[in-house]
Scaffold this motif. Structure first.
Motif, PDB file in Angstrom:
ATOM      1  N   ALA A 176      34.412  40.537  33.630  1.00  0.00           N
ATOM      2  CA  ALA A 176      35.674  39.970  34.118  1.00  0.00           C
ATOM      3  C   ALA A 176      36.457  41.075  34.806  1.00  0.00           C
ATOM      4  O   ALA A 176      36.599  42.176  34.268  1.00  0.00           O
ATOM      5  N   TRP A 177      36.954  40.776  36.004  1.00  0.00           N
ATOM      6  CA  TRP A 177      37.795  41.711  36.756  1.00  0.00           C
ATOM      7  C   TRP A 177      39.072  40.982  37.169  1.00  0.00           C
ATOM      8  O   TRP A 177      39.011  39.873  37.709  1.00  0.00           O
ATOM      9  N   LEU A 178      40.210  41.604  36.908  1.00  0.00           N
ATOM     10  CA  LEU A 178      41.506  41.054  37.290  1.00  0.00           C
ATOM     11  C   LEU A 178      42.180  42.026  38.254  1.00  0.00           C
ATOM     12  O   LEU A 178      42.150  43.239  38.042  1.00  0.00           O
ATOM     13  N   ASP A 179      42.795  41.461  39.270  1.00  0.00           N
ATOM     14  CA  ASP A 179      43.497  42.267  40.273  1.00  0.00           C
ATOM     15  C   ASP A 179      44.859  41.622  40.523  1.00  0.00           C
ATOM     16  O   ASP A 179      44.930  40.484  40.999  1.00  0.00           O
ATOM     17  N   TYR A 180      45.921  42.349  40.182  1.00  0.00           N
ATOM     18  CA  TYR A 180      47.272  41.791  40.329  1.00  0.00           C
ATOM     19  C   TYR A 180      48.071  42.602  41.336  1.00  0.00           C
ATOM     20  O   TYR A 180      48.182  43.818  41.236  1.00  0.00           O
ATOM     21  N   ASN A 181      48.634  41.900  42.310  1.00  0.00           N
ATOM     22  CA  ASN A 181      49.445  42.504  43.363  1.00  0.00           C
ATOM     23  C   ASN A 181      50.920  42.248  43.066  1.00  0.00           C
ATOM     24  O   ASN A 181      51.366  41.101  43.048  1.00  0.00           O
ATOM     25  N   PHE A 182      51.695  43.323  42.867  1.00  0.00           N
ATOM     26  CA  PHE A 182      53.115  43.202  42.556  1.00  0.00           C
ATOM     27  C   PHE A 182      53.927  43.045  43.845  1.00  0.00           C
ATOM     28  O   PHE A 182      54.823  43.837  44.145  1.00  0.00           O
TER      29      PHE A 182
ATOM     30  N   ILE B 128      44.235  32.858  40.628  1.00  0.00           N
ATOM     31  CA  ILE B 128      44.913  32.052  39.623  1.00  0.00           C
ATOM     32  C   ILE B 128      46.344  31.782  40.054  1.00  0.00           C
ATOM     33  O   ILE B 128      46.875  30.682  39.878  1.00  0.00           O
ATOM     34  N   THR B 129      46.988  32.793  40.620  1.00  0.00           N
ATOM     35  CA  THR B 129      48.290  32.653  41.269  1.00  0.00           C
ATOM     36  C   THR B 129      48.185  33.308  42.639  1.00  0.00           C
ATOM     37  O   THR B 129      47.123  33.840  43.015  1.00  0.00           O
ATOM     38  N   ASP B 130      49.281  33.313  43.389  1.00  0.00           N
ATOM     39  CA  ASP B 130      49.260  33.941  44.705  1.00  0.00           C
ATOM     40  C   ASP B 130      49.003  35.440  44.617  1.00  0.00           C
ATOM     41  O   ASP B 130      48.601  36.060  45.608  1.00  0.00           O
ATOM     42  N   HIS B 131      49.236  36.023  43.448  1.00  0.00           N
ATOM     43  CA  HIS B 131      49.126  37.476  43.318  1.00  0.00           C
ATOM     44  C   HIS B 131      48.040  37.923  42.343  1.00  0.00           C
ATOM     45  O   HIS B 131      47.748  39.117  42.271  1.00  0.00           O
ATOM     46  N   LEU B 132      47.438  37.013  41.593  1.00  0.00           N
ATOM     47  CA  LEU B 132      46.443  37.373  40.588  1.00  0.00           C
ATOM     48  C   LEU B 132      45.079  36.806  40.980  1.00  0.00           C
ATOM     49  O   LEU B 132      44.885  35.589  41.019  1.00  0.00           O
ATOM     50  N   LYS B 133      44.147  37.701  41.248  1.00  0.00           N
ATOM     51  CA  LYS B 133      42.781  37.317  41.591  1.00  0.00           C
ATOM     52  C   LYS B 133      41.854  37.647  40.429  1.00  0.00           C
ATOM     53  O   LYS B 133      41.957  38.714  39.827  1.00  0.00           O
ATOM     54  N   THR B 134      40.942  36.736  40.123  1.00  0.00           N
ATOM     55  CA  THR B 134      40.004  36.948  39.023  1.00  0.00           C
ATOM     56  C   THR B 134      38.566  36.849  39.532  1.00  0.00           C
ATOM     57  O   THR B 134      38.255  36.058  40.425  1.00  0.00           O
ATOM     58  N   THR B 135      37.713  37.656  38.950  1.00  0.00           N
ATOM     59  CA  THR B 135      36.278  37.592  39.190  1.00  0.00           C
ATOM     60  C   THR B 135      35.596  37.549  37.827  1.00  0.00           C
ATOM     61  O   THR B 135      35.709  38.498  37.046  1.00  0.00           O
ATOM     62  N   LEU B 136      34.914  36.442  37.541  1.00  0.00           N
ATOM     63  CA  LEU B 136      34.317  36.220  36.224  1.00  0.00           C
ATOM     64  C   LEU B 136      32.830  35.915  36.381  1.00  0.00           C
ATOM     65  O   LEU B 136      32.430  35.232  37.333  1.00  0.00           O
ATOM     66  N   ALA B 137      32.028  36.392  35.432  1.00  0.00           N
ATOM     67  CA  ALA B 137      30.585  36.117  35.495  1.00  0.00           C
ATOM     68  C   ALA B 137      29.991  36.151  34.097  1.00  0.00           C
ATOM     69  O   ALA B 137      30.396  36.953  33.244  1.00  0.00           O
ATOM     70  N   TYR B 138      29.039  35.254  33.882  1.00  0.00           N
ATOM     71  CA  TYR B 138      28.250  35.264  32.650  1.00  0.00           C
ATOM     72  C   TYR B 138      26.799  34.964  33.009  1.00  0.00           C
ATOM     73  O   TYR B 138      26.516  34.107  33.859  1.00  0.00           O
ATOM     74  N   THR B 139      25.878  35.669  32.354  1.00  0.00           N
ATOM     75  CA  THR B 139      24.453  35.491  32.611  1.00  0.00           C
ATOM     76  C   THR B 139      23.688  35.420  31.296  1.00  0.00           C
ATOM     77  O   THR B 139      23.883  36.272  30.419  1.00  0.00           O
ATOM     78  N   TYR B 140      22.840  34.414  31.177  1.00  0.00           N
ATOM     79  CA  TYR B 140      21.852  34.358  30.093  1.00  0.00           C
ATOM     80  C   TYR B 140      20.478  34.413  30.739  1.00  0.00           C
ATOM     81  O   TYR B 140      20.155  33.588  31.606  1.00  0.00           O
ATOM     82  N   THR B 141      19.668  35.385  30.349  1.00  0.00           N
ATOM     83  CA  THR B 141      18.334  35.543  30.909  1.00  0.00           C
ATOM     84  C   THR B 141      17.326  35.741  29.788  1.00  0.00           C
ATOM     85  O   THR B 141      17.460  36.679  28.993  1.00  0.00           O
ATOM     86  N   ASP B 142      16.342  34.883  29.734  1.00  0.00           N
ATOM     87  CA  ASP B 142      15.241  35.018  28.778  1.00  0.00           C
ATOM     88  C   ASP B 142      14.002  35.397  29.580  1.00  0.00           C
ATOM     89  O   ASP B 142      13.341  34.541  30.170  1.00  0.00           O
TER      90      ASP B 142
END
Length: 662
Positions: free
Chosen positions: A574-580, A541-555
């Motif tokens: 959702a996983w967020l990783d911020y490097n200071f 999202i920025t040079d220092h903030l990485k996001t990992t997002l997922a959604y699943t619908y399974t029938d």
């Protein structure tokens, strides 16, 4: 015209991931292709993410990816459990099958992994027999051009201790010979009382460039596990359902601590050959021999007898598996003014021999108290109780795949494969044999449009077949399972963004599906269908903030329109990783949330649950890094799933790490 990867640089490029958008994977096509430019569903987790989340077992790898369910049987120190799109999957390492027959489970060690890919849905077009859920392909750590290494020390709750070393680099001055040595010792108690596992792991590898056109990489591994198995089987009574005596403690073990054991030794040796024939054609060959030796005694809860007491069963296995796998590929690549064509011609062979003594005891020892079990009241299995079983399994496959790229706008992918699989299941004690002789023609096709703004819609069709190789409750071989899937999706990787988004809808069906029956055994019961939607994104999202997002619908439904057990309709993470990097150089914080929706088992409903994970790491003094990982931060007590039995989810895990790297 798009750039291509030189023949002998392809494998090393596949492990160099400068950008999430251009991850180079060969799992989906057996030809190195950017993830967002193939009309097949594939996700990947690299070494950096494995380290950030401190993954300890293979089934922890895809907790933050769409379409994959893990942890539904709790934390098992004896088996990796994954469901992909509501179905079982197969496991491969470096593109070759890892045989996991019944209780003879080969357990890959995450410390030796460079990357893990998942191919979602039927994958027989390239890999032959496989369940319809797809396959997980582990890429081993390889020799490197530059000298590097690190030493890792870990400690944590449940008496977790680990010491590891990973060193690599050139052997000679011109770097034509390179090595890597990965070694580790680890010990940890299980999530249930009186369970544990000790592991020793060693994986040397050597890469040799015989010429500019020919390279071989030799890969070997040795792993020894000694422990007491975790058997998380519990009844709905006392877990999902209330009782006059309260709930069963999640750490309660119904095993026999002084009798149960899971001693496993696994050894592998193989090579990868890459040879460029000319400017158009190259030849690739992968070969591996594997040996697995297992001594397993595993006591588990079989059934409820009354309000307090339950009967137990015992699984006994003492034997080994020898397997050979080889995959030969001829790859041609040529160009015209408007096209780029890649033709893949392959021939592979798999051979397995299982030789062991076994027993399945229904009613082992005295009944035990469900809420306060007492141990030691049993009679050990006698040699006269054992059945000598031998399984011989062979598969030969021939496959053809063509990938046509037109004007850097269209990717057309088509393939066909013919397999012949033979299985002989010998009961040497009864002097009987069950034989299956199966052949199958599998088809696959796909098309993708490469949009000018990095928006790439696609459609694909794939098939699978799976000669199960196991016997039912009456000792008969199961019929092969057959799967087919349609998928419509889009992969987005804007050129000015370091990240990707993928979305897909799918319709996946399987014939001759396996369903758990009352009493716990599996029977084949017609058709099973899974339809769903997946959304996944990894990026900065920025040079220092990485996001990992997922959604699943399974029938996921069975033939009678009844919901399949274990499989939740909704999953999100959702996983967020911020490097200071600017404010506090060297410090990074990460955290994730995982939501698993409710699932069912007949009339039993398993409530949804939400888990929180956290990470903090600090790099200092140039060569050092300290890190703490906490999974299930709140130590939430929950039932992860039910399928005749019910299973508590993993308790809180706390692991601290200290790394010295050079």
């Amino acid at each position: 015209m798009s750039s291509t990867i030189p023949a002998l640089a392809a494998d090393e490029a596949s492990t160099t991931q400068q950008s999430e958008t251009m991850v180079i994977v060969g799992t989906a096509t057996k030809v190195e292709t950017p993830l967002v430019e193939t009309p097949r569903p594939v996700s990947s987790v690299d070494r950096a993410e494995l380290d950030d989340r401190n993954v300890q077992q293979l089934d922890e790898t895809f907790r933050y990816r769409a379409g994959i369910l893990s942890g539904h049987y709790g934390s098992d120190n004896d088996t990796d459990w994954l469901k992909i799109r509501g179905f079982d999957q197969s496991t491969y390492q470096d593109g070759l099958r890892i045989y996991r027959e019944g209780f003879y489970q080969w357990l890959p060690e995450p410390y030796g992994m460079d990357r893990v890919d998942v191919f979602k849905g039927p994958s027989s077009i390239l890999y032959g027999e496989a369940p319809p859920g797809g396959l997980v392909n582990i890429i081993s750590k390889r020799p490197t051009e530059n000298a590097q290494g690190h030493i890792d020390l870990q400690w944590g709750n449940r008496n977790h201790r680990m010491l590891g070393i990973d060193t690599a680099g050139p052997v000679n001055a011109d770097h034509s010979i390179r090595y890597r040595l990965v070694g580790m010792a680890k010990s940890r108690d299980g999530d249930l009382d009186h369970t544990e596992n000790d592991r020793y792991y060693l994986a040397p590898s050597l890469a040799v460039d015989f010429s500019e056109d020919t390279r071989m990489t030799f890969l070997a591994s040795f792993q020894k596990d000694d422990g007491v198995p975790t058997n998380a089987f519990k009844m709905p009574y006392g877990t999902i359902h209330d009782t006059p005596f309260g709930k069963v403690d999640p750490k309660t073990s119904y095993g026999e601590p002084d009798y149960d054991k899971a001693d496993r030794t696994q050894t592998s040796l193989g090579y990868e050959l890459r040879h460029r024939l000319n400017d158009t054609w190259r030849f690739e060959q992968d070969l591996r021999y594997s040996h697995l030796d297992l001594e397993l005694r595993s006591t588990y809860m079989l059934s409820q007898l009354d309000d307090r007491m339950g009967a137990r069963g015992l699984v006994y296995r003492d034997g080994d598996i020898d397997s050979w796998t080889i995959d030969n590929r001829l790859i041609g690549q040529w160009f015209t003014e408007h096209t780029e064509n890649t033709l893949l011609i392959g021939l592979d062979y798999q051979n397995l021999n299982l030789d062991g003594k076994e027993a399945d005891i229904y009613g082992f020892g005295d009944p035990v108290d469900l809420f306060k079990p007492a141990y030691g009241h049993y009679t050990p299995v006698a040699s006269s109780d054992l059945i000598h079983r031998e399984i011989d399994k062979e598969q030969t496959g021939v496959y053809l795949q063509n990938q046509l790229r037109i004007d850097d706008r269209w990717v057309l992918l088509a393939g066909v494969r013919y397999d012949k699989a033979e299985t002989d299941n010998h009961n040497r004690t009864a002097k009987s044999v069950e034989r299956s002789d199966d052949d199958q023609l599998s088809w696959s096709g796909g098309a993708m449009y490469l949009g000018p703004h990095g928006i790439n819609p696609y459609v694909s069709y794939t098939e699978s077949f799976d000669p199960v190789g196991r016997v039912d409750a009456d000792g008969r071989l199961y019929d092969p399972r057959e799967g087919r899937q349609w998928e419509l999706g889009v992969k987005m990787a804007p050129r000015d963004w370091d990240g990707y988004i993928s979305a897909a809808v799918f319709d996946l069906k399987e014939d001759n599906t396996l369903v758990t029956q009352a009493g716990g055994y599996q029977a084949q019961a017609g058709e099973r269908q899974s339809t769903g939607f997946e959304l996944e994104s990894v990026g900065y999202i920025t040079d220092h903030l990485k996001t990992t997002l997922a959604y699943t619908y399974t029938d996921a439904e069975l033939e009678n329109d009844k919901r399949a057990a274990l499989i939740p309709r909704h999953q999100a993470s959702a996983w967020l990783d911020y490097n200071f990097a600017t404010l506090l150089p060297g410090l990074a914080l990460g955290g994730g949330v995982r939501y698993i929706g409710e699932s069912v088992d007949g009339d039993t409903t398993v409530p949804d649950y939400t888990l929180v994970d956290a990470m903090a790491r600090y790099s200092f003094a140039q060569h050092w890094r300290a890190q703490v990982n906490v999974n299930n931060l709140t130590d939430k007590e929950y039932v992860a799933s039910c399928d005749y039995w019910c299973y508590y989810g993993e308790s809180r895990s706390i692991i601290g790490s200290l790394t010295y790297q050079w």
